[in-house]
Design an enzyme around this catalytic site. Structure first.
Site, PDB file in Angstrom:
ATOM      1  N   HIS A  35       0.781  -1.250   0.000  1.00 30.40           N
ATOM      2  CA  HIS A  35       0.065   0.127   0.011  1.00 30.40           C
ATOM      3  C   HIS A  35       0.712   1.375  -0.031  1.00 30.40           C
ATOM      4  O   HIS A  35       0.625   2.300  -0.681  1.00 30.40           O
ATOM      5  CB  HIS A  35      -1.143   0.069   1.315  1.00 30.40           C
ATOM      6  CG  HIS A  35      -1.628   1.384   1.537  1.00 30.40           C
ATOM      7  ND1 HIS A  35      -2.445   1.952   0.701  1.00 30.40           N
ATOM      8  CD2 HIS A  35      -1.179   2.603   2.282  1.00 30.40           C
ATOM      9  CE1 HIS A  35      -2.820   3.020   1.054  1.00 30.40           C
ATOM     10  NE2 HIS A  35      -1.954   3.478   1.875  1.00 30.40           N
ATOM     11  N   HIS A  90       1.255   5.342  -2.651  1.00 30.87           N
ATOM     12  CA  HIS A  90       1.887   6.530  -2.184  1.00 30.87           C
ATOM     13  C   HIS A  90       2.784   7.248  -3.144  1.00 30.87           C
ATOM     14  O   HIS A  90       2.991   8.416  -3.048  1.00 30.87           O
ATOM     15  CB  HIS A  90       1.953   6.692  -0.633  1.00 30.87           C
ATOM     16  CG  HIS A  90       0.845   6.925   0.107  1.00 30.87           C
ATOM     17  ND1 HIS A  90      -0.044   7.896   0.276  1.00 30.87           N
ATOM     18  CD2 HIS A  90       0.113   5.653   0.994  1.00 30.87           C
ATOM     19  CE1 HIS A  90      -0.980   7.632   1.031  1.00 30.87           C
ATOM     20  NE2 HIS A  90      -0.799   6.110   1.362  1.00 30.87           N
ATOM     21  N   GLU A 131      -5.513   9.695   0.273  1.00 33.37           N
ATOM     22  CA  GLU A 131      -5.994   8.188   0.404  1.00 33.37           C
ATOM     23  C   GLU A 131      -7.154   7.837  -0.572  1.00 33.37           C
ATOM     24  O   GLU A 131      -7.189   6.891  -1.296  1.00 33.37           O
ATOM     25  CB  GLU A 131      -6.287   7.964   1.711  1.00 33.37           C
ATOM     26  CG  GLU A 131      -5.192   7.835   2.912  1.00 33.37           C
ATOM     27  CD  GLU A 131      -4.144   6.752   2.493  1.00 33.37           C
ATOM     28  OE1 GLU A 131      -4.489   6.054   1.485  1.00 33.37           O
ATOM     29  OE2 GLU A 131      -3.318   6.880   3.255  1.00 33.37           O
ATOM     30  N   SER A 133      -4.163   1.141  -4.551  1.00 35.55           N
ATOM     31  CA  SER A 133      -3.518  -0.093  -4.135  1.00 35.55           C
ATOM     32  C   SER A 133      -4.619  -1.153  -3.889  1.00 35.55           C
ATOM     33  O   SER A 133      -4.366  -2.311  -2.970  1.00 35.55           O
ATOM     34  CB  SER A 133      -2.608   0.162  -2.824  1.00 35.55           C
ATOM     35  OG  SER A 133      -3.375   0.830  -1.627  1.00 35.55           O
TER      36      SER A 133
HETATM   37 CO    CO Z   1      -2.088   5.335   2.958  1.00 35.88          CO
END
Ligand code: CO
Ligand code: PHE
Length: 284
Positions: free
Chosen positions: A136, A141, A182, A201
């Protein structure tokens, strides 16, 4: 060395990271030696599956820079990514044992350092994991940290977080993070696309967030977004949409201090966008 483990929200088991490895700033050395062949295989499977889903669903900026994460067959060495990331935007990634406290998180971001969990989920968690893991954090990110506008936004967010802590308004600010970094959506020429790491993700939420008729999609608006609660254990019921990263940056540039004061007096919205009657913080 050695910090207390960190938990956000409710969970039936303790976080699995070894916080004994963490220093005062909660960072640690990436434990490359701990990776098993199974760990690398898990990363490879997740990477393959997720990158196949991206066309038509992920934003351009993400797809274009994804290859800069390096080899997809194995969990990359953070130092290798840092060589090119640092040149691109002055950011670096640092290893952490898992979730870290807000102050430590904001401090790292303000210093253009992004904390990346170094361990990977088990093969039984390919579809869902409650805590962020290396897949993730890296896949979701790091690509957008190569984008100069997002790179600056993230640093501003860290600085704003340190300020919000002093003012006692971290929760409102964290909603902005949640609904942008997010779970953010962006309107591109070709249509709606995802730029949020939690979506990018996720095996299921990527298509759901962009194409499902079920969730609400609202234009990103500071007050509305910061008044909206969120759920951490289901697909989002509400997404906020931006037109460009420049718009996001401009919108969040002003000093939030007066905004926080105003928000305190206004009711919140549930994650499903229903207006809740109680003010954000009940008068005491
Ligand atoms: Co995150
Ligand atoms: N402008 C915000 C403040 O004054 C800081 C911030 C910048 C927050 C960018 C989020 C994103 O608090």
């Amino acid at each position: 060395m050695g910090q207390a483990p960190v938990v956000y929200g409710q969970s039936s088991r303790p976080p699995r990271g070894d916080y004994g490895r963490a220093g005062a700033d909660y960072t640690c050395a990436q434990d490359v030696a701990a990776y098993t062949e199974q760990d690398h295989a898990t990363y490879r499977r997740l990477y393959e599956r997720q990158s196949a889903l991206l066309p038509g669903l992920a934003c351009r900026a993400f797809i274009d820079v994804l290859p800069r994460l390096g080899a997809k067959e194995r969990i990359p060495r953070f130092d290798d990514i840092n060589d090119s990331l640092c040149k691109a935007t002055g950011w670096q990634i640092v290893a952490v044992p898992g979730l870290i406290p807000e102050t430590a998180f904001f401090t790292l971001l303000a210093d253009r350092k992004f904390p990346v969990t170094d361990w990977i989920r088990t093969p039984g968690e390919l579809d869902y994991i409650a805590e962020p893991d290396v897949f993730h954090d890296l896949f979701g990110h790091v690509p957008l940290l190569f984008n100069p506008v997002i790179a600056d936004y993230m640093q501003r967010y860290g600085q704003g977080g340190l300020k919000a802590e002093k003012l006692g308004h971290c929760e409102m600010l964290s909603r902005l993070y949640w609904y942008t970094i997010e779970f953010g959506l962006i309107r591109e020429e070709q249509g709606l696309r995802a730029y949020g790491a939690g979506i990018l993700s996720s095996g299921g939420e990527l298509r759901y967030s962009v194409q499902s008729p079920v969730p609400r999609r609202l234009p990103l608006e500071l007050k509305r977004t910061m008044r909206t609660r969120y759920k951490i254990d289901t697909y989002q019921q509400t997404y906020f949409v931006i037109d460009s990263f420049e718009q996001l940056f401009a919108l969040t540039e002003p000093d939030f201090t007066p905004l926080y004061e105003e928000l305190e007096t206004l009711p919140e919205y549930g994650a499903d966008s229903e207006l809740l009657i109680a003010p954000a913080r009940a008068a005491s």
